[in-house]
Design a protein around this motif. Structure first.
Motif, PDB file in Angstrom:
ATOM      1  N   TRP A  28       0.816  -1.217   0.000  1.00 27.29           N
ATOM      2  CA  TRP A  28       0.000   0.000   0.000  1.00 27.29           C
ATOM      3  C   TRP A  28       0.852   1.271   0.000  1.00 27.29           C
ATOM      4  O   TRP A  28       0.308   2.370  -0.092  1.00 27.29           O
ATOM      5  CB  TRP A  28      -0.968  -0.014   1.182  1.00 27.29           C
ATOM      6  CG  TRP A  28      -0.311   0.008   2.525  1.00 27.29           C
ATOM      7  CD1 TRP A  28       0.215  -1.039   3.197  1.00 27.29           C
ATOM      8  CD2 TRP A  28      -0.095   1.155   3.362  1.00 27.29           C
ATOM      9  NE1 TRP A  28       0.749  -0.639   4.390  1.00 27.29           N
ATOM     10  CE2 TRP A  28       0.560   0.708   4.516  1.00 27.29           C
ATOM     11  CE3 TRP A  28      -0.404   2.510   3.234  1.00 27.29           C
ATOM     12  CZ2 TRP A  28       0.921   1.557   5.544  1.00 27.29           C
ATOM     13  CZ3 TRP A  28      -0.041   3.372   4.256  1.00 27.29           C
ATOM     14  CH2 TRP A  28       0.601   2.894   5.406  1.00 27.29           C
ATOM     15  N   TYR A  29       2.182   1.142   0.100  1.00 33.44           N
ATOM     16  CA  TYR A  29       3.080   2.290  -0.084  1.00 33.44           C
ATOM     17  C   TYR A  29       4.031   1.960  -1.221  1.00 33.44           C
ATOM     18  O   TYR A  29       4.154   0.812  -1.647  1.00 33.44           O
ATOM     19  CB  TYR A  29       3.825   2.629   1.210  1.00 33.44           C
ATOM     20  CG  TYR A  29       4.538   1.466   1.863  1.00 33.44           C
ATOM     21  CD1 TYR A  29       5.872   1.191   1.593  1.00 33.44           C
ATOM     22  CD2 TYR A  29       3.880   0.649   2.780  1.00 33.44           C
ATOM     23  CE1 TYR A  29       6.536   0.129   2.202  1.00 33.44           C
ATOM     24  CE2 TYR A  29       4.528  -0.416   3.392  1.00 33.44           C
ATOM     25  CZ  TYR A  29       5.853  -0.670   3.102  1.00 33.44           C
ATOM     26  OH  TYR A  29       6.497  -1.721   3.686  1.00 33.44           O
ATOM     27  N   ARG A  30       4.737   2.984  -1.752  1.00 38.57           N
ATOM     28  CA  ARG A  30       5.460   2.805  -3.013  1.00 38.57           C
ATOM     29  C   ARG A  30       6.962   2.693  -2.866  1.00 38.57           C
ATOM     30  O   ARG A  30       7.630   2.164  -3.741  1.00 38.57           O
ATOM     31  CB  ARG A  30       5.161   3.987  -3.962  1.00 38.57           C
ATOM     32  CG  ARG A  30       3.771   3.842  -4.498  1.00 38.57           C
ATOM     33  CD  ARG A  30       3.445   4.635  -5.704  1.00 38.57           C
ATOM     34  NE  ARG A  30       4.454   5.014  -6.628  1.00 38.57           N
ATOM     35  CZ  ARG A  30       4.620   4.468  -7.828  1.00 38.57           C
ATOM     36  NH1 ARG A  30       3.891   3.420  -8.190  1.00 38.57           N
ATOM     37  NH2 ARG A  30       5.517   4.940  -8.665  1.00 38.57           N
ATOM     38  N   SER A  44       2.610   6.988   0.212  1.00 33.43           N
ATOM     39  CA  SER A  44       1.320   6.494   0.705  1.00 33.43           C
ATOM     40  C   SER A  44       0.416   7.684   1.003  1.00 33.43           C
ATOM     41  O   SER A  44       0.878   8.825   1.089  1.00 33.43           O
ATOM     42  CB  SER A  44       1.499   5.657   1.968  1.00 33.43           C
ATOM     43  OG  SER A  44       1.676   6.488   3.105  1.00 33.43           O
ATOM     44  N   SER A  45      -0.875   7.396   1.195  1.00 35.68           N
ATOM     45  CA  SER A  45      -1.830   8.469   1.462  1.00 35.68           C
ATOM     46  C   SER A  45      -1.710   9.021   2.878  1.00 35.68           C
ATOM     47  O   SER A  45      -2.303  10.056   3.182  1.00 35.68           O
ATOM     48  CB  SER A  45      -3.254   7.960   1.237  1.00 35.68           C
ATOM     49  OG  SER A  45      -3.504   6.817   2.032  1.00 35.68           O
ATOM     50  N   SER A 180      -6.584   6.215  -1.391  1.00 34.31           N
ATOM     51  CA  SER A 180      -5.164   5.899  -1.596  1.00 34.31           C
ATOM     52  C   SER A 180      -4.564   6.700  -2.742  1.00 34.31           C
ATOM     53  O   SER A 180      -3.373   6.575  -3.028  1.00 34.31           O
ATOM     54  CB  SER A 180      -4.984   4.398  -1.858  1.00 34.31           C
ATOM     55  OG  SER A 180      -5.718   3.980  -2.989  1.00 34.31           O
ATOM     56  N   VAL A 198      -3.701  -2.133  -4.857  1.00 32.54           N
ATOM     57  CA  VAL A 198      -2.355  -1.702  -4.475  1.00 32.54           C
ATOM     58  C   VAL A 198      -1.449  -1.549  -5.698  1.00 32.54           C
ATOM     59  O   VAL A 198      -0.442  -0.848  -5.634  1.00 32.54           O
ATOM     60  CB  VAL A 198      -1.700  -2.678  -3.473  1.00 32.54           C
ATOM     61  CG1 VAL A 198      -2.503  -2.742  -2.192  1.00 32.54           C
ATOM     62  CG2 VAL A 198      -1.524  -4.060  -4.061  1.00 32.54           C
ATOM     63  N   LYS A 212      -5.182  14.156   0.345  1.00 33.41           N
ATOM     64  CA  LYS A 212      -4.417  13.583   1.459  1.00 33.41           C
ATOM     65  C   LYS A 212      -4.817  14.229   2.785  1.00 33.41           C
ATOM     66  O   LYS A 212      -5.034  13.545   3.787  1.00 33.41           O
ATOM     67  CB  LYS A 212      -2.914  13.786   1.234  1.00 33.41           C
ATOM     68  CG  LYS A 212      -2.271  12.835   0.251  1.00 33.41           C
ATOM     69  CD  LYS A 212      -0.777  13.087   0.199  1.00 33.41           C
ATOM     70  CE  LYS A 212      -0.085  12.175  -0.788  1.00 33.41           C
ATOM     71  NZ  LYS A 212       1.373  12.440  -0.845  1.00 33.41           N
TER      72      LYS A 212
END
Length: 313
Positions: A28-30, A44-45, A180, A198, A212
């Motif tokens: 869920w994060y990059r 991530s958001s 997200s 994701v 955000k």
């Protein structure tokens, strides 16, 4: 038992992450950024988040990780706190620290070290927030049906919307992707649309920071909502922004629409209808709790952290 990774001389090793950027996929994060003992989650958001890394023996690895890495035991752990909850990801790191395969809330993710140039390209990659690409026919003159599938987690909201898209030509808009900040048009042929979000491309452009900030304000009130003591303002702000995005996208694309997103309060559903109009139809899914939890357990491969989170809804 044997240590999951040994140094060349046969003694227990201690592997670590390398300074620089790690590309993260199926999570869920990059990305992660490492500088000495400091590690930060990015993309991530929820914004940049501190992460802790530990090397050691963390038990028998998931069969899929064993197959991918050739290792039978986890040798590392990542931990971080989001919205006052601690999350842990167990995985296997290679001896050179270049690659990690780890189990997360959404399945099995991979981390791979990047050069500065690769990291810059990965950071810039994304779809325009004002017009994310989709596989659907552009027919703005045809403003068709508008369905919103809602209900607690694990009931099949995303799957139903995906089936409407695949079999009946609906536009499937994944509401979780709004939060997200990713392309909401999940492919109609992926196996599990809830988990597939994701891997959607991040959105870029004016409006990202506003979204955000709105999500962060909502999450601060969410625990209060669960006990009936909360400020409704952040929820209306967030759902108002989502409705604005849906309205703009419907006008741009047209056709029949199926939105998948949990809206847990009748008041919020009434608020959303006031924004999207009286033709909006909410489809509220329901199921016995035991069956719901079993579906979540299967989807998230028995991850108890996820199961406990979902019980709160």
């Amino acid at each position: 038992r044997d240590w999951p990774n040994m140094a060349d001389n046969g003694e227990k090793a201690s592997f670590s992450m390398i300074d620089g950027h790690y590309k993260v996929t199926n999570n869920w994060y990059r990305s992660l950024y490492v500088e000495g003992d400091s590690i930060e989650m990015k993309g991530s958001s929820v914004g940049d988040t501190p992460v802790k890394f530990k090397f050691g023996d963390f038990g028998e690895a998931d069969p899929k990780i064993c197959e991918t890495t050739g290792q039978s035991f986890y040798n590392m752990q990542l931990s971080y706190i989001v919205h006052e909850k601690e999350f842990k990801e167990l995985g296997v790191i290679t001896k050179d620290g270049v690659k990690i395969v780890a189990k997360n809330l959404m399945g099995i993710g991979e981390f791979e070290w990047m050069t500065e140039e690769e990291a810059a390209a990965w950071e810039d990659d994304g779809d325009p927030i004002e017009a994310p690409p989709s596989p659907y026919k552009i027919q703005p003159a045809n403003q068709g049906k508008l369905l919103w599938l809602t209900g607690p987690p694990g009931l099949g909201k995303s799957t139903c919307a995906q089936l409407l898209a695949r079999n009946h030509g609906y536009v499937y808009y994944e509401g979780d992707c709004f939060g997200s900040i990713k392309n909401p048009y999940i492919p109609v042929d992926v196996q599990d649309p809830s988990l597939a979000q994701v891997n959607q491309r991040p959105l870029k452009g004016e409006g990202v920071e506003k979204r955000k900030e709105s999500l962060q304000k909502l999450m601060k009130e969410f625990s209060g909502f669960m006990i009936g003591d909360y400020d409704n303002g952040p929820f209306e702000e967030y759902y108002g922004l989502m409705c604005e995005d849906i309205q703009n996208e419907r006008l741009r694309i047209g056709g029949d629409w199926a939105i998948a997103c949990a809206i847990l309060s009748r008041d919020w559903r009434d608020f959303i209808r006031s924004k999207l109009g009286p033709d909006l139809i909410f489809v509220v899914l329901d199921m016995e709790v035991e069956e719901q939890m079993e579906r979540i357990r299967i989807r998230h491969q028995g991850d108890e952290t996820v199961i406990q989170m979902m019980k709160e809804f």
